[in-house]
Scaffold this motif. Structure first.
Motif, PDB file in Angstrom:
ATOM      1  N   THR A 291      -3.259  -3.345   0.664  1.00 40.77           N
ATOM      2  CA  THR A 291      -3.203  -3.735  -0.662  1.00 40.77           C
ATOM      3  C   THR A 291      -1.721  -2.957  -1.286  1.00 40.77           C
ATOM      4  O   THR A 291      -1.240  -3.458  -1.898  1.00 40.77           O
ATOM      5  N   ILE A 292      -1.717  -1.587  -0.758  1.00 38.16           N
ATOM      6  CA  ILE A 292      -0.416  -1.137  -1.440  1.00 38.16           C
ATOM      7  C   ILE A 292       0.670  -1.521  -0.895  1.00 38.16           C
ATOM      8  O   ILE A 292       1.727  -1.859  -1.826  1.00 38.16           O
TER       9      ILE A 292
ATOM     10  N   ALA B 202       1.586  -4.663   0.162  1.00 43.62           N
ATOM     11  CA  ALA B 202       1.589  -5.851  -0.234  1.00 43.62           C
ATOM     12  C   ALA B 202       2.016  -5.808  -1.748  1.00 43.62           C
ATOM     13  O   ALA B 202       2.968  -6.641  -2.176  1.00 43.62           O
ATOM     14  N   TRP B 203       1.641  -4.911  -2.460  1.00 40.09           N
ATOM     15  CA  TRP B 203       2.037  -4.738  -3.844  1.00 40.09           C
ATOM     16  C   TRP B 203       3.447  -4.258  -3.823  1.00 40.09           C
ATOM     17  O   TRP B 203       4.254  -4.797  -4.717  1.00 40.09           O
ATOM     18  N   CYS B 204       3.753  -3.269  -2.976  1.00 35.35           N
ATOM     19  CA  CYS B 204       5.325  -2.807  -2.989  1.00 35.35           C
ATOM     20  C   CYS B 204       6.211  -3.938  -2.475  1.00 35.35           C
ATOM     21  O   CYS B 204       7.111  -4.013  -3.062  1.00 35.35           O
ATOM     22  N   GLN B 205       5.848  -4.731  -1.562  1.00 35.37           N
ATOM     23  CA  GLN B 205       6.832  -5.856  -1.114  1.00 35.37           C
ATOM     24  C   GLN B 205       6.757  -6.751  -2.219  1.00 35.37           C
ATOM     25  O   GLN B 205       7.959  -7.278  -2.229  1.00 35.37           O
ATOM     26  N   ASP B 206       5.901  -6.982  -2.883  1.00 31.96           N
ATOM     27  CA  ASP B 206       6.055  -8.124  -4.015  1.00 31.96           C
ATOM     28  C   ASP B 206       6.593  -7.581  -5.238  1.00 31.96           C
ATOM     29  O   ASP B 206       7.652  -8.152  -6.056  1.00 31.96           O
ATOM     30  N   ARG B 207       6.334  -6.222  -5.566  1.00 33.22           N
ATOM     31  CA  ARG B 207       6.947  -5.655  -7.119  1.00 33.22           C
ATOM     32  C   ARG B 207       8.143  -4.554  -6.920  1.00 33.22           C
ATOM     33  O   ARG B 207       8.829  -4.461  -7.966  1.00 33.22           O
TER      34      ARG B 207
ATOM     35  N   LEU C 247      -2.410   7.400   3.118  1.00 31.48           N
ATOM     36  CA  LEU C 247      -1.710   5.818   3.603  1.00 31.48           C
ATOM     37  C   LEU C 247      -1.151   5.210   2.506  1.00 31.48           C
ATOM     38  O   LEU C 247       0.053   4.537   2.462  1.00 31.48           O
ATOM     39  N   ALA C 248      -1.722   5.455   1.322  1.00 28.49           N
ATOM     40  CA  ALA C 248      -0.981   4.687   0.189  1.00 28.49           C
ATOM     41  C   ALA C 248       0.392   5.349  -0.227  1.00 28.49           C
ATOM     42  O   ALA C 248       1.291   4.943  -0.389  1.00 28.49           O
ATOM     43  N   CYS C 249       0.475   6.791  -0.155  1.00 23.69           N
ATOM     44  CA  CYS C 249       1.698   7.370  -0.300  1.00 23.69           C
ATOM     45  C   CYS C 249       2.785   7.052   0.552  1.00 23.69           C
ATOM     46  O   CYS C 249       3.909   7.069   0.152  1.00 23.69           O
ATOM     47  N   LEU C 250       2.152   6.881   1.938  1.00 23.47           N
ATOM     48  CA  LEU C 250       3.143   6.365   3.022  1.00 23.47           C
ATOM     49  C   LEU C 250       3.915   5.028   2.632  1.00 23.47           C
ATOM     50  O   LEU C 250       4.862   4.888   2.655  1.00 23.47           O
ATOM     51  N   GLU C 251       2.943   4.102   2.016  1.00 24.63           N
ATOM     52  CA  GLU C 251       3.264   2.845   1.755  1.00 24.63           C
ATOM     53  C   GLU C 251       4.277   2.686   0.687  1.00 24.63           C
ATOM     54  O   GLU C 251       5.405   2.173   0.313  1.00 24.63           O
ATOM     55  N   LEU C 252       4.047   3.707  -0.420  1.00 24.89           N
ATOM     56  CA  LEU C 252       4.712   3.674  -1.727  1.00 24.89           C
ATOM     57  C   LEU C 252       6.119   4.380  -1.317  1.00 24.89           C
ATOM     58  O   LEU C 252       6.990   3.796  -1.872  1.00 24.89           O
TER      59      LEU C 252
END
Length: 390
Positions: free
Chosen positions: A26-27, A29-34, A83-88
């Motif tokens: 989820t995180i 996909a949001w990062c890749q889009d926004r 995991l969210a921090c990693l993706e951000l």
């Protein structure tokens, strides 16, 4: 047996459950889009545009204060927050800083040390991204030694009056509420400061060479008058701010590895298409040695981060253990960014690729939430029993 995935050669994903992976995707996909399509332009411009809109979107996907319980927070596990921090941070360190300061510093301070009124008033709106928070501890002359802070709070009748300066404050000029730590006759206390209070201002810091896609500010408090109930009632002394910093440092353990992952994957992919001397450079021994060493360090760091996350989820994580993780992750990430740059050659300095941006950002991550020297001394005290801070 199938060929190993070069992006996950040790099978790290096998250690996660379905919910962990769902949060991560989820995180991501949001990062890749926004974020990913725009962040190089934001970085060059030295701004994070539409930050309030981004905060509301992050709130909508449950990323703000996600590891906290109740008050509109997602109640995720520590591993899922990591995991969210990693993706951000795989997108940009400035974005992870926005989320870390909101959730691990400002919201955590209110959740752990605030009154029920504080929690009810602020946390649901902060979890939704409707209100952005900041955390005022560092001062112009006091970073690694927060016990020497000069910002003061004195009693006038039933009110508190705050005076002082804070420096290098993420989210400061876009925040609706600031958690400010000040010296009182009763020791260091935390205060909940609505940023529209007379006497409060937050000029943005410009001309940064790092974390350029992030809002960084000074906090100025000139006779800021607050009611008696503005003080955080449940803590006195440095235990309060240090407990918050420990939460933020845990996020960095994961986040810095996200930046490293992006750099390594960029270099690995580049090495398969860039040709010199009639063949892809990924076929040369020295390039493969660099990639192997970087992959080794990244994956060791991920295993350490997961270990620390599971300790946090069982309530057994100690601050000294977070120091191991923060010191290791940022060291590893900086070295991976620098080595990845060499694989790209001159292209490595171009913002057409993310490596130089991550490399510059990591220079800030290296020293905020505790310099490497401070974490070395924390670990040194564990090993010797001797306190080298004083």
């Amino acid at each position: 047996m199938s060929h190993p995935d070069p992006r996950d050669p040790l099978g790290f994903d096998d250690l996660l459950d379905d919910e962990d992976r769902a949060v991560r995707e989820t995180i991501r996909a949001w990062c890749q889009d926004r974020v990913t399509p725009h962040v190089a332009d934001w970085y060059e411009a030295g701004e994070l545009p539409a930050v309030r809109e981004l905060a509301r979107e992050l709130g909508a996907i449950g990323a703000l204060g996600m590891h906290l319980e109740g008050y509109g927070c997602a109640g995720a596990t520590a591993v899922q927050y990591g995991l969210a921090c990693l993706e951000l941070e795989a997108a940009d360190s400035g974005l992870r800083s926005l989320v870390s300061v909101q959730g691990s510093l400002a919201m955590y301070a209110l959740h752990r040390w605030g009154s029920e009124e504080h929690k009810q008033h602020w946390l649901p709106r902060m979890a939704a991204g409707e209100v952005i928070g900041c955390f005022g501890l560092t001062e112009p002359d006091h970073g690694s030694d927060p016990g020497a802070l000069r910002t003061s709070a004195r009693r006038e009748g039933t009110d508190w009056v705050l005076n002082g300066r804070k420096m290098w404050i993420t989210n400061g000029s876009v925040a609706g509420v600031a958690v400010v730590w000040a010296r009182t006759d009763d020791g260091i206390r935390g205060f909940v400061v609505p940023t529209n209070t007379p006497g409060f201002s937050a000029p943005e810091i410009k001309h940064k060479g790092s974390l350029r896609a992030s809002v960084t500010s000074e906090l100025v408090l000139d006779d800021v008058r607050l009611p008696a109930d503005a003080v955080l009632p449940e803590v006195r002394g440095l235990r309060g701010p240090l407990s918050c910093l420990n939460q933020a440092r845990y996020g960095i353990v994961w986040g810095a590895l996200g930046a490293a992952r992006t750099c390594l994957e960029t270099a690995r992919t580049y090495s398969t298409t860039r040709e010199q001397f009639g063949r892809p450079i990924g076929g040369f021994q020295l390039t493969q040695a660099k990639l192997a060493d970087m992959s080794l360090e990244l994956n060791k760091g991920l295993l350490l981060a997961l270990h620390l996350g599971r300790r946090m989820d069982t309530g057994s994580l100690r601050p000294e253990q977070v120091s191991y993780g923060k010191l290791n992750s940022v060291r590893v990430a900086i070295e991976i960014a620098r080595t990845s740059r060499t694989i790209l050659g001159a292209n490595g300095i171009s913002h057409e690729y993310p490596i130089m941006r991550h490399s510059a950002n990591l220079e800030s991550v290296l020293t905020y939430e505790g310099t490497p020297e401070m974490h070395q001394l924390v670990i040194g005290k564990v090993l010797t029993g001797q306190d080298a801070f004083r």
